[in-house]
Design an enzyme around this catalytic site. Structure first.
Site, PDB file in Angstrom:
ATOM      1  N   HIS A 188     -16.790  -5.700 -17.539  1.00  0.00           N
ATOM      2  CA  HIS A 188     -17.324  -5.002 -18.553  1.00  0.00           C
ATOM      3  C   HIS A 188     -18.785  -5.308 -18.697  1.00  0.00           C
ATOM      4  O   HIS A 188     -19.528  -4.573 -19.503  1.00  0.00           O
ATOM      5  CB  HIS A 188     -16.398  -5.160 -19.929  1.00  0.00           C
ATOM      6  N   ARG A 296     -14.909   5.749 -24.090  1.00  0.00           N
ATOM      7  CA  ARG A 296     -13.903   4.930 -24.125  1.00  0.00           C
ATOM      8  C   ARG A 296     -13.576   4.330 -25.508  1.00  0.00           C
ATOM      9  O   ARG A 296     -14.154   3.437 -26.161  1.00  0.00           O
ATOM     10  CB  ARG A 296     -14.484   3.487 -23.665  1.00  0.00           C
ATOM     11  N   ARG A 332     -11.289   9.441 -24.564  1.00  0.00           N
ATOM     12  CA  ARG A 332      -9.848   8.795 -23.849  1.00  0.00           C
ATOM     13  C   ARG A 332      -9.205   8.091 -24.835  1.00  0.00           C
ATOM     14  O   ARG A 332     -10.013   7.407 -25.767  1.00  0.00           O
ATOM     15  CB  ARG A 332     -10.446   7.752 -22.648  1.00  0.00           C
ATOM     16  N   GLU A 431      -5.562   6.606 -12.382  1.00  0.00           N
ATOM     17  CA  GLU A 431      -5.935   5.248 -12.054  1.00  0.00           C
ATOM     18  C   GLU A 431      -4.703   4.485 -11.983  1.00  0.00           C
ATOM     19  O   GLU A 431      -5.048   3.219 -11.505  1.00  0.00           O
ATOM     20  CB  GLU A 431      -6.655   4.849 -13.475  1.00  0.00           C
ATOM     21  N   ASN A 454     -11.916   2.423 -10.898  1.00  0.00           N
ATOM     22  CA  ASN A 454     -11.821   1.099 -11.160  1.00  0.00           C
ATOM     23  C   ASN A 454     -10.522   0.525 -11.200  1.00  0.00           C
ATOM     24  O   ASN A 454     -10.312  -0.461 -10.276  1.00  0.00           O
ATOM     25  CB  ASN A 454     -12.705   0.645 -12.708  1.00  0.00           C
ATOM     26  N   ASP A 455      -9.619   1.103 -12.118  1.00  0.00           N
ATOM     27  CA  ASP A 455      -8.189   0.758 -12.081  1.00  0.00           C
ATOM     28  C   ASP A 455      -7.369   1.275 -10.548  1.00  0.00           C
ATOM     29  O   ASP A 455      -6.849   0.445 -10.172  1.00  0.00           O
ATOM     30  CB  ASP A 455      -7.654   1.225 -13.270  1.00  0.00           C
ATOM     31  N   ARG A 465      -9.425  -6.712 -10.747  1.00  0.00           N
ATOM     32  CA  ARG A 465     -10.771  -6.368 -10.943  1.00  0.00           C
ATOM     33  C   ARG A 465     -11.667  -7.275 -11.513  1.00  0.00           C
ATOM     34  O   ARG A 465     -12.901  -7.363 -11.555  1.00  0.00           O
ATOM     35  CB  ARG A 465     -11.010  -4.860 -11.646  1.00  0.00           C
ATOM     36  N   CYS A 502     -14.314   9.307 -13.325  1.00  0.00           N
ATOM     37  CA  CYS A 502     -15.108   8.708 -14.174  1.00  0.00           C
ATOM     38  C   CYS A 502     -15.334   7.152 -13.972  1.00  0.00           C
ATOM     39  O   CYS A 502     -16.054   6.398 -14.753  1.00  0.00           O
ATOM     40  CB  CYS A 502     -14.466   9.029 -15.657  1.00  0.00           C
TER      41      CYS A 502
HETATM   42  C1  PEP Z   1     -11.396   3.068 -14.652  1.00  0.00           C
HETATM   43  O1  PEP Z   1     -10.206   2.412 -14.623  1.00  0.00           O
HETATM   44  O2  PEP Z   1     -11.905   3.598 -13.616  1.00  0.00           O
HETATM   45  C2  PEP Z   1     -11.625   3.432 -15.980  1.00  0.00           C
HETATM   46  C3  PEP Z   1     -12.986   4.428 -15.896  1.00  0.00           C
HETATM   47  O3  PEP Z   1     -11.499   3.101 -16.830  1.00  0.00           O
HETATM   48  P1  PEP Z   1     -11.898   1.509 -17.367  1.00  0.00           P
HETATM   49  O4  PEP Z   1     -13.073   0.964 -16.456  1.00  0.00           O
HETATM   50  O5  PEP Z   1     -12.319   1.570 -19.046  1.00  0.00           O
HETATM   51  O6  PEP Z   1     -10.581   0.710 -17.151  1.00  0.00           O
HETATM   52 MG    MG Z   2      -9.272   2.053 -16.316  1.00  0.00          MG
END
Ligand code: PEP
Ligand code: MG
Length: 543
Positions: A188, A296, A332, A431, A454-455, A465, A502
């Site tokens: 983050h 988010r 979301r 995801e 990302n997930d 991650r 995203c």
């Molecule tokens: C993701 O997982 O790609 C995503 C956009 O959500 P976050 O990064 O908030 O988990």
């Molecule tokens: Mg995610």
């Protein structure tokens, strides 16, 4: 002059003073004392100040958030008077002959640990309160004596890593860049830096934090992942020039404002922006994003004592929808858990939080929390072009359950004579590998997919991650990942749904051409990256 190297996660050059935002570094020192009476007096005076502060906060909260929510501050006032707590502090000062700050800190931690081990969920949640009260007393003691913790203007925030809630409280107007000794590209801190378009380097190692102090001058090169501590005059001049050039290039990108996201052979794609709060709307509009592809919403739940009320959420969603003036806004629902923790949720400690009770799993097991958010969303839907998106879907039944809760909420609103829009699009995040693999079964039920790379990367490649030492194993261009994205894209299109990306991969311009070839309809990126993705799209010829 010393060099450190890490991974640049947001391009740009920053030159400025260090601000160490690291709780581990900002520990309270244990100082031996002679005058016990003086320390006991300092403790009493600090408590008095803390009492005054809390009583003001309580009065303010009564007006702003109502009696139930304000109650927490009267609990804090009661903790100040707690006999066991006070006895412990006094005892530590008297027997160990140490400074009052240390005695308060140790007592706070002991009590927090005691609360953490209790069976009752309500009591477990009190650990955050006792820490909070202890910190307040300590800061009342240090007022006027030391300025530690206060941030100067124009600083580069250096930390071990920043948790999502720490990023929430940061005074962002004073920050020029970020450096973390740990963290990963999708952490983050990295996402925040990109959202703020500030140079950031992560994973520079522990030695870095050991060699700097507040006020040291450093240069951050977010392109090369290089940090220079206390640079000489020549280096400063060279980097000032590099910074000028960089700003000039960013200035040129601005010429792309108002232009279409269209390839040389006429293929169009939507470029939307990701946000974490209504405060980011200015950047979204400034960078000419076509909509919001990911809000988010969990950031509304972080760094606070209790759940945001329906009204509070409604106001935020309404502001975002109104500000976007009819452009699509994908909100979301709550994605709490794993790396985004809020103590008042009283979640059980888990061995593997990323695989645990998080996101939609919390919402489906605690429908009262979920329904409050859904009510706020549907109430806000009449103020713009809302799409609701659900995270961490793995099963078809989850979607069925979500639909039935949405219907319940709409029915209740209808019965209460409250307006909502019938045109709210419903979609999910892809995801998890499971959702990608069954995307052909999910798509007929939905208006859209948004691929959370990302997930999806962490779950597909089995790479945490948050773990920086896995960077070399975490190949975001892995064939498995690209195949899943392509499959989800085809499933969506066969069923008349649209599909976006995203996750952070959406802004990886080395993949833009491939995404367009796959047929991806939308890329949602940090506001600061909208124009560079547009530039890339406009340079591509597919046929
Ligand atoms: C993701 O997982 O790609 C995503 C956009 O959500 P976050 O990064 O908030 O988990
Ligand atoms: Mg995610």
């Amino acid at each position: 002059m010393t060099n450190f190297y890490g991974k640049g996660v947001c391009g740009g050059i920053a030159l400025g003073k260090v601000y160490v935002a690291d709780r581990e570094r900002r520990h309270i020192r244990r100082i031996g004392i002679k005058d016990v009476k003086e320390q006991l007096g300092r403790f009493e005076t600090a408590k008095e100040k803390a009492r005054e502060q809390l009583s003001h906060i309580y009065e303010k909260a009564l007006i702003e958030v109502g009696e139930t929510n304000a109650e927490i501050f009267s609990i804090h006032m009661m903790m100040l008077e707690d006999e066991d707590y006070n006895e412990s502090v006094i005892n530590i000062i008297e027997t160990q002959k140490v400074n009052a700050e240390y005695a308060v800190d140790v007592t706070g931690e002991n009590f927090a640990r005691m609360f953490a081990n209790m069976d009752d969920a309500y009591m477990r949640a009190r650990q955050a309160d006792v820490r909070d009260v202890s910190q307040r007393i300590v800061s009342c003691m240090s007022e006027g004596e030391e300025k530690e913790g206060e941030m100067d203007d124009n600083v580069i925030v250096c930390a071990h890593d920043l948790s999502p809630s720490e990023t929430v409280v940061l005074d962002k107007s004073k920050v020029l860049g970020f450096v973390t000794s740990h963290g990963s590209s999708n952490s983050h801190t990295a996402i925040l830096a990109r959202n703020m378009a500030l140079p950031a380097v992560i994973g520079v190692g522990d030695k870095f934090l050991e060699s700097i102090d507040d006020g040291d001058f450093i240069i951050v090169d977010g392109y090369d992942g290089r940090i220079i501590v206390n640079p000489d005059g020549e280096t400063i001049e060279a980097y000032k020039k590099k910074r000028q050039k960089d700003l000039h290039k960013k200035e040129l990108l601005k010429n792309l404002k108002g232009k279409e996201n269209v390839t040389l052979d006429g293929r169009k794609i939507n470029i939307y922006a990701n946000i974490g709060s209504a405060e980011n709307i200015g950047d979204v509009l400034y960078n000419d994003a076509g909509g919001i592809g990911l809000f988010r919403s969990e950031f509304l739940y972080l760094e606070r004592e209790d759940f945001p009320s329906e009204q509070e959420q409604f106001e935020v969603y309404k502001t975002v929808l109104e500000s976007m003036a009819g452009k699509k806004v994908v909100i979301r629902t709550l994605d709490i858990g794993a790396d985004k923790q809020a103590e008042y949720f009283c979640l059980e400690k888990e061995e593997n939080p990323a695989l645990g009770l998080r996101a939609i799993r919390i919402c489906l097991t605690r429908p009262e929390i979920f329904k409050t958010q859904l009510r706020a969303l549907y109430r806000a839907s009449v103020y713009g072009n809302l799409a609701i998106m659900f995270p961490m879907i793995v099963n078809v039944w989850e979607i069925e359950k979500i639909f039935s809760l949405c219907e319940e909420v709409k029915k209740e609103l209808c019965e209460g004579g409250i307006r909502y829009s019938e045109n709210v699009e419903i979609g999910i995040m892809i995801e998890t590998p499971a959702s990608a693999i069954i995307s052909d079964i999910l798509a007929p039920r939905l208006d859209f997919f948004s691929i959370g790379t990302n997930d999806l990367t962490q779950y597909t490649l089995a790479c945490d991650r948050q773990n920086p030492s896995l960077e070399q194993f975490c190949d975001t261009h892995h064939t498995a990942l690209l195949r899943l994205i392509k499959y989800a894209c085809d499933s969506a299109h066969k069923n008349g749904a649209w599909v976006g990306i995203c996750g952070e991969l959406a802004s990886d311009t080395s993949l833009t051409e491939e995404f367009i070839k796959m047929g991806i309809d939308e890329l949602s990126v940090s506001p600061s990256q909208v124009l560079s993705v547009r530039e890339k799209v406009r340079s591509i010829r597919i046929e």
